[in-house]
Each structure stands twice: as structure tokens, then as C-alpha cells.
Design a protein around this motif. Structure first.
Motif, PDB file in Angstrom:
ATOM      1  N   ARG A 443       0.844  -1.192   0.000  1.00 46.61           N
ATOM      2  CA  ARG A 443       0.000   0.000   0.000  1.00 46.61           C
ATOM      3  C   ARG A 443       0.888   1.253   0.000  1.00 46.61           C
ATOM      4  NH1 ARG A 443      -5.763  -1.023   0.077  1.00 46.61           N
ATOM      5  NH2 ARG A 443      -5.770  -3.274  -0.038  1.00 46.61           N
ATOM      6  N   CYS A 445      -0.006   5.602  -0.017  1.00 44.13           N
ATOM      7  CA  CYS A 445      -1.022   6.641  -0.143  1.00 44.13           C
ATOM      8  C   CYS A 445      -2.418   6.025  -0.237  1.00 44.13           C
ATOM      9  CB  CYS A 445      -0.741   7.531  -1.361  1.00 44.13           C
ATOM     10  SG  CYS A 445       0.874   8.334  -1.327  1.00 44.13           S
ATOM     11  N   ASN A 446      -2.690   5.039   0.594  1.00 45.01           N
ATOM     12  CA  ASN A 446      -3.981   4.356   0.622  1.00 45.01           C
ATOM     13  C   ASN A 446      -4.321   3.722  -0.715  1.00 45.01           C
ATOM     14  OD1 ASN A 446      -6.237   3.499   2.049  1.00 45.01           O
ATOM     15  ND2 ASN A 446      -7.507   5.164   1.252  1.00 45.01           N
ATOM     16  N   ALA A 447      -3.313   3.222  -1.411  1.00 44.95           N
ATOM     17  CA  ALA A 447      -3.527   2.577  -2.709  1.00 44.95           C
ATOM     18  C   ALA A 447      -2.677   1.324  -2.781  1.00 44.95           C
ATOM     19  CB  ALA A 447      -3.167   3.530  -3.842  1.00 44.95           C
ATOM     20  N   GLN A 468      -3.964   1.196  -7.791  1.00 50.23           N
ATOM     21  CA  GLN A 468      -5.420   1.112  -7.757  1.00 50.23           C
ATOM     22  C   GLN A 468      -5.874   1.446  -6.356  1.00 50.23           C
ATOM     23  OE1 GLN A 468      -7.034  -2.752  -8.512  1.00 50.23           O
ATOM     24  NE2 GLN A 468      -9.160  -2.089  -8.437  1.00 50.23           N
ATOM     25  N   SER A 469      -6.851   2.317  -6.243  1.00 53.80           N
ATOM     26  CA  SER A 469      -7.392   2.629  -4.923  1.00 53.80           C
ATOM     27  C   SER A 469      -8.164   1.430  -4.402  1.00 53.80           C
ATOM     28  CB  SER A 469      -8.294   3.868  -5.002  1.00 53.80           C
ATOM     29  OG  SER A 469      -9.424   3.601  -5.805  1.00 53.80           O
ATOM     30  N   ARG A 471     -11.050   0.716  -3.295  1.00 55.33           N
ATOM     31  CA  ARG A 471     -12.505   0.738  -3.197  1.00 55.33           C
ATOM     32  C   ARG A 471     -13.157  -0.403  -3.963  1.00 55.33           C
ATOM     33  NH1 ARG A 471     -11.284   6.100  -4.036  1.00 55.33           N
ATOM     34  NH2 ARG A 471     -11.904   6.000  -6.225  1.00 55.33           N
ATOM     35  N   SER A 475     -12.865   1.041  -8.652  1.00 55.54           N
ATOM     36  CA  SER A 475     -11.952   2.033  -8.108  1.00 55.54           C
ATOM     37  C   SER A 475     -11.134   2.671  -9.218  1.00 55.54           C
ATOM     38  CB  SER A 475     -11.032   1.387  -7.080  1.00 55.54           C
ATOM     39  OG  SER A 475     -10.273   0.363  -7.681  1.00 55.54           O
TER      40      SER A 475
END
Length: 678
Positions: A443, A445-447, A468-469, A471, A475
Motif C-alpha cells: 500500500r 497513499c492508501n492505494a 489502484q485505490s 474501493r 476504483s
């Protein structure tokens, strides 16, 4: 194994019962277990006997004549990382990889060296009276305009036996009196592992275990017999006219025994771990052997909400259902499957390269491609590799100074073939294993880092990172670009430039480059120097500084690869993807930190050994490598009578040891040099 058949003189005492009350009375007549023992039960819809000797057989799934294949070891690593924070006390006192994860997961899918049992006679009776059915299901799913990829699920559900029993049914309950595991250094054969007693958080974290009052009996694989029938004090056989009067009615439902994922955090976590990509044909499968335990009254393929297309339901011929079936009429089956799919397709969508070449082509590369050192490069022309093993997670870091020291940077560019599989290695796309992007893995930056594109020219490297994020399948993707240069004089890589001021991604980009070069080296034929140190230590009198030693300087061709068909969405042309599933000995490809014993050796021909060592020794700049390998090379040269060459080699090794203040190694080398000079 044979059906229950005729009684055997070695069978434990048995009682044929016609009612729940008779079963309870027989159990009471046995009296309590002897001091130090614990009484547990196991219910089965039929009994089995050994092929030879006609002895009743009670054996864990993985130890039977036709066992279910075990779980992937790397999936266990992902599971351990995901569970460690939830059951920390238990993890610290219980062998995680060897015992805890297999014991816990046993209740969510078959496959361990444990036999699952229960402390409740009622629950054992439920399993004796409910047949487990299974069917493979195939659903093609479409994500954000990407090509359809088939998802294969092994689906299970339970059905109450009909009376009278059929010819292959003879419901039976085994009664065991066994010793309880007491946090010893290792498990003993036939001891009871009761994780409900070992950690108070288990009922909340894994309610299925609590609902079934489940525990496990451990079977030592080194024992000559894995049959636990000798630990059975008695059996109860259920007559065809068996009556359940007195059995608590609320316990009859499958939902009571198998809480659905929205009510079971551990089950939900298991379902959300990434899919396994399988080839021939290309498909996605969940690593959990029995991912979907249905509790609805009707399985989905017999529901009015589903149209079955084809398929018998076997693993080789799964039942295909319409992908838009969930937009049809309402129903318990439909709602249940929606819940499962909501948990099982949210982390890792199909191959990222297909996404980049289709719906996200603008993210893949700038308009017109990359201009790099006088040439235009397009991602679709790159050599594409897809990893099965989470090599990113298992390789040393490039941000942590201590782990960064594991890498032998000057060895990375060496031994790479100019072409592999008919394409140039100057343009390579590497897609990480699904397990590398599981929760708690790669991970930034929250990705999640999904793909790596490396262009090389001379000592220049352009690294594009695809993120890729988290979500889910809808995402966002984005790319960041970094430019590295390799200085052969000192054997180090340096960041020259980064797009969008992303210098903070230097460590991620550096490791991405190292990992790609490592893979290319191993797929290239021939022996070459190791890219990581195989040992580290803290010598006395060195202020605690960690030193690294390379014990095995040369490695053979380690990785294996398989071609598979990969058609890009635009239909322009089919391509050959390269799938890297295992190392050459068919283990997971993790050799960057764990070297198989059979590979810890150089060429068989001593002349080849000397030639390769002499070729690479002047090219490696790493001082720990030089000090260790220099000593080994000098011994070979001395044995061949090449004293002048040996003296030169030892002097360079001494300089290397002195440069890192490795006094112990420096003294040993000086002693060897003095002996040679005299």
C-alpha cells in the motif's frame, strides 16, 4: 474405504438407537471421561472402513486415500497477516502457520491434518443427519467495461437425510476421550486443540466455531497410522426410523450452524482475500476450498431466480448460470448469492493489463506512447509477466535501511538475456500476485501497487507504477513514472527524475525495478550471482551494526514460466502472456529470501565454476559479497596453482571487508593472504 458393513471384532462398543432419548441414555451410561481426558463427538452421514483389515476409519481430510489438495502456502501468509491483529494473544501462544491457521480454517473449508469434532452431542447429531452437497458454479462477470472473466466457485449446502436411509447412508456418531493440548512447545498426536478455550475473542471473531462448539484433534503425520479409531470409546448408529423428539428445533437450520458472512467477521475476511488466477482456460478461483456455504432453503441453481445454462457441476464442468440472474425475481437464494459476491469480488478484479489496454488506455501511457532514449514504446508491445506468488511481499524492502542492505544492487543488471519468449527484455510489464495486494500488503497513499512497466536502455531505466485505490472493482487507477540511472562504477541505482513530483515513491519504484530485474535474471539461462544476501549477523565489537554475508555466490536458472493466450480488448491482435507460477522445483517462487537446498550450488564442472566466478567477481561492487566470494574464489585459484591470481583476489576481498569494518572477516582474509605469500 468401504461402507460401514458388518461389525468387526476390533470395533469400539456401539449402540443402534431409535430416538434422541435413547442416544442420550446411552451416552449417560458411558459415565464421565477418566481424569485428564475430554469427551468430544463427531457426526457423519456414513461410516467408512479401511481398505485392508476392515477397521473403522476416522482420518483427517488431507490424510485420506483421495485427499483434498492442501491450501497454497502463500495464501496462508496473507491470511496470517490479516488475522494477526484480531487474535494477537492466541497468535503469540500458538504456532501460527503450523497450527492456528489450519485449525481455524478447518471449519471454513476442508484441508488440514486436524479432525474436526464438537463438544456437543446435539451438533454431532445434526451433522450425522445432514448430507453435505457440493457443486462447482461458473459465472462470467463484467467489470467497468473490461472483458468478461469466468469466476469459478465451489458451492456447498446441507440437506436433511430422508428416511429410511439410502443404501450408502448409515448415520453414525463417534465418541472420543482425548487429552487437551496445554500450550506445549509442540502438539502431541491425538491431542485436542480447543481454540474456544484458548482465546476469548474467537466466538466474536469466528462465530461459526462457536456455533458448532467446535474443536479439533491433531494427527501427527509421522505416525505409522493416521486412523483415530483407537481414540474412540464408542459409536452411536442411528436407525432408519430414528426419531428426533426432544432435539432443540432452533438448531435444525443451516444458518444456525453456518452464520453467513455478514454475521461472521472471519468468514467475511476469508472471502475478501484475493482470487487465484488460473489458466487453461483463463479463470478466477477463490483460494478457500469451499468459499460459498449456502444456508438458503434452495440452492441457487434450482431457484426460480436463476437460469442454468449448462454444466454438470463438477470442477471440470462447472454449472454456468446467467450473469444477469440477480436482476430477476426476488428470492432467498438470490439475496444470499448477492451477499457472497459482494464479499468475493471487491479486492482484485481481472488482469490489470486488460484493464489498462481497454477501459483505462489513457492511464496506461501518454498519447502516442513513451519516448525513451530515442524510441517510442507502447505498453501492448511489452513482454507481460504475471506472478502467482506474492514475490513483492516476500522480497526485501527498499525503504527500510536494514532490509535494503539485503539487496546486492550491482548484481541486478547481470545475466539478463536480451530476449525471452521472442520479445526484448528492454520493455517488460510485471503484474503482481493478487496476494500482494491483499489487506495489509503493498500500500502507498492508501492505494495498492498492481503493475510495473520497466523500460531499459544501457544504464537508464524508466519505471511506471500502476496503482489502484482500494474501493474495489470500480476504483480508480493511476500511473506514476520514475527515471533511474545505474552507476556501474559504484554499483548503485539513483533516482534521476519522477513525474508529478513523486519523489516520495522512490523506494517503491526502486523495489519495483529490483523485483523486475530479479525475475528477468532468473528466467534467463545460466548461472549468475545472487541478488540478495543469504545471511546477516551482528559481529561483536562493531557497535551492533548489521553485516550481510553471501554464502552462495552463484545461482542457477530458478524460475519457471508458462505461456497462455491473452487477447487485448480492442481485438487488434492476440498476445502471449507469460505466467510465472512456481520456482524450478515446483515450490512457490520465493527464492529471493528462501533458497531451496538443491539450488545452493554452482555448476558441476569446476572449470565452469571458476570461469563464472572470475567473470562476475570484478563486476560486483558490494563489499560483503566481495569479502565472502573473494575468499571462496581464492581457494579455487590456490587449488589450481594460480597463486598470483589468488593474491589479487584476496587483496580485493581484504579491502572490501575493511571498508565495512568487518574485522573478523578481514582478519581471516589477511591470515589466508599471509599464508599464501609465505
Amino acid at each position: 474405504m468401504q461402507p460401514f458393513g458388518l461389525p468387526n471384532s476390533e470395533d469400539p462398543p456401539s449402540r443402534l438407537v431409535h430416538s434422541y432419548a435413547e442416544a442420550s441414555a446411552f451416552l449417560s451410561g458411558l459415565g464421565p471421561p477418566v481424569s485428564g481426558k475430554v469427551r468430544v463427538f463427531r457426526g457423519q452421514t456414513k461410516a467408512y472402513r479401511e481398505k485392508h483389515g476392515n477397521l473403522l476409519s476416522v482420518v483427517p481430510n488431507l490424510m485420506r486415500d483421495t485427499p483434498t489438495p492442501g491450501y497454497d502456502r502463500q495464501w496462508y501468509l496473507a491470511l496470517m497477516a490479516a488475522t494477526a491483529g484480531n487474535v494477537r494473544d492466541l497468535v503469540e501462544t500458538f504456532g501460527v502457520e503450523e497450527f492456528f491457521i489450519p485449525a481455524l480454517i478447518q471449519h471454513y473449508g476442508p484441508g488440514s491434518t486436524f479432525l474436526d469434532v464438537t463438544s456437543s452431542i446435539d451438533i454431532a447429531l445434526w451433522f450425522a443427519l445432514h448430507r453435505c452437497n457440493s457443486r462447482w458454479m461458473r459465472i462470467s462477470r463484467d467489470f467497468s467495461g473490461s472483458p468478461r472473466v469466468a469466476y469459478h466457485y465451489k458451492t456447498v449446502w446441507y440437506e436433511r437425510l430422508h428416511q429410511p436411509w439410502s443404501a450408502d447412508e448409515n448415520p453414525i456418531i463417534y465418541i472420543f476421550d482425548v487429552n487437551r493440548y496445554g500450550h506445549a512447545a509442540s502438539l502431541e498426536h491425538a491431542c485436542l486443540v480447543d481454540i474456544l478455550q484458548m482465546d476469548t475473542s474467537i466466538p466474536e471473531f469466528a462465530p461459526r466455531v462457536a456455533a458448532q462448539k467446535a474443536s479439533l484433534i491433531y494427527v501427527d503425520q509421522d505416525k505409522w497410522s493416521w486412523n483415530l479409531i483407537d481414540k474412540t470409546i464408542a459409536t452411536i448408529q442411528l436407525a432408519s426410523d430414528f426419531r428426533c423428539d426432544g432435539f432443540p428445533k432452533e438448531k435444525w437450520s443451516s444458518k444456525a450452524m453456518f452464520p453467513p458472512p455478514e454475521e461472521d467477521p472471519f468468514y467475511r475476511l476469508l472471502l475478501r482475500l484475493p482470487y487465484k488466477l488460473s489458466f487453461g482456460p483463463l479463470r478466477m478461483e477463490h483460494p478457500l476450498k469451499l468459499p460459498l456455504s449456502l444456508v438458503a432453503e434452495k440452492p441457487i441453481w434450482v431457484s426460480d431466480a436463476i437460469t442454468v445454462m449448462d454444466g454438470t457441476g463438477t470442477e471440470q464442468d462447472p454449472t454456468s448460470i446467467l450473469p444477469n440472474a440477480f436482476s430477476l425475481s426476488d428470492g432467498a437464494s438470490r439475496e444470499e448469492m448477492k451477499e457472497f459476491f459482494g464479499n468475493t469480488v471487491t479486492i482484485v478484479p481481472p488482469i490489470l493489463l486488460l484493464e489498462l489496454m481497454g477501459a483505462h488506455i489513457k492511464i496506461a501511457e501518454p498519447s502516442g506512447g513513451f519516448a525513451f532514449n530515442g524510441a517510442i514504446h507502447r505498453l501492448k508491445d511489452a513482454l507481460p509477466f504475471f506472478l502467482e506468488t506474492p514475490l513483492w511481499k516476500l522480497s526485501p524492502d527498499a525503504a527500510n535501511p536494514e532490509q535494503y542492505g539485503f539487496w546486492i544492487e550491482s548484481a541486478l543488471p547481470l545475466g539478463i538475456a536480451p530476449t525471452l519468449f521472442g520479445r526484448r527484455t528492454a520493455s517488460v510489464y510485471l503484474e503482481l500476485s493478487a496476494l500482494d495486494v491483499a489487506p495489509g500488503y503493498t500500500r502507498h497513499c492508501n492505494a495498492a501497487l498492481r503493475g510495473i512497466w520497466v523500460l531499459s536502455s544501457s544504464n537508464e531505466y524508466r519505471v511506471s507504477l500502476y496503482f489502484q485505490s482500494p474501493r474495489g472493482t470500480h476504483s480508480a487507477f493511476w500511473r506514476t513514472d520514475l527515471h533511474f540511472a545505474y552507476n556501474p562504477t559504484i554499483g548503485r541505482f539513483f533516482l534521476e527524475s519522477a513525474s508529478d513530483d513523486n519523489e516520495g515513491l522512490r523506494e517503491v519504484g526502486l523495489k519495483a525495478l529490483f523485483l523486475t530485474l530479479t525475475l528477468l535474471r532468473d528466467l534467463s539461462p545460466g548461472f549468475k550471482p545472487s541478488v540478495v544476501h543469504s545471511a546477516r549477523f551482528k559481529p561483536s565489537g562493531n557497535d551492533g551494526q548489521v553485516l550481510f554475508r553471501t554464502v552462495f555466490p552463484l545461482l542457477p536458472h530458478l524460475a519457471t514460466a508458462e505461456k497462455f493466450s491473452l487477447s487485448y480488448p480492442d481485438g487488434e491482435r492476440p498476445s502471449q502472456g507469460i505466467y510465472v507460477p512456481k520456482s524450478a522445483d515446483n515450490r512457490e517462487y520465493t527464492h529471493t529470501i528462501m533458497l531451496p537446498d538443491e539450488f545452493l550450488q554452482g555448476p558441476q564442472n569446476p572449470d565452469d565454476w571458476l570461469r563464472i566466478m572470475e567473470t562476475y567477481f570484478p563486476l560486483i561492487k558490494d563489499p560483503f559479497y566481495l569479502s565472502c566470494v573473494g575468499s571462496q574464489l581464492a581457494e579455487v585459484q590456490i587449488a589450481r596453482g594460480e597463486c598470483l591470481q589468488a593474491q589479487s583476489t584476496l587483496r580485493r576481498a581484504v579491502e572490501a571487508a575493511a571498508s565495512v569494518h568487518d574485522a573478523e572477516q578481514e582478519a581471516a582474509l589477511l591470515k589466508k593472504l599471509a599464508t599464501l605469500s609465505s
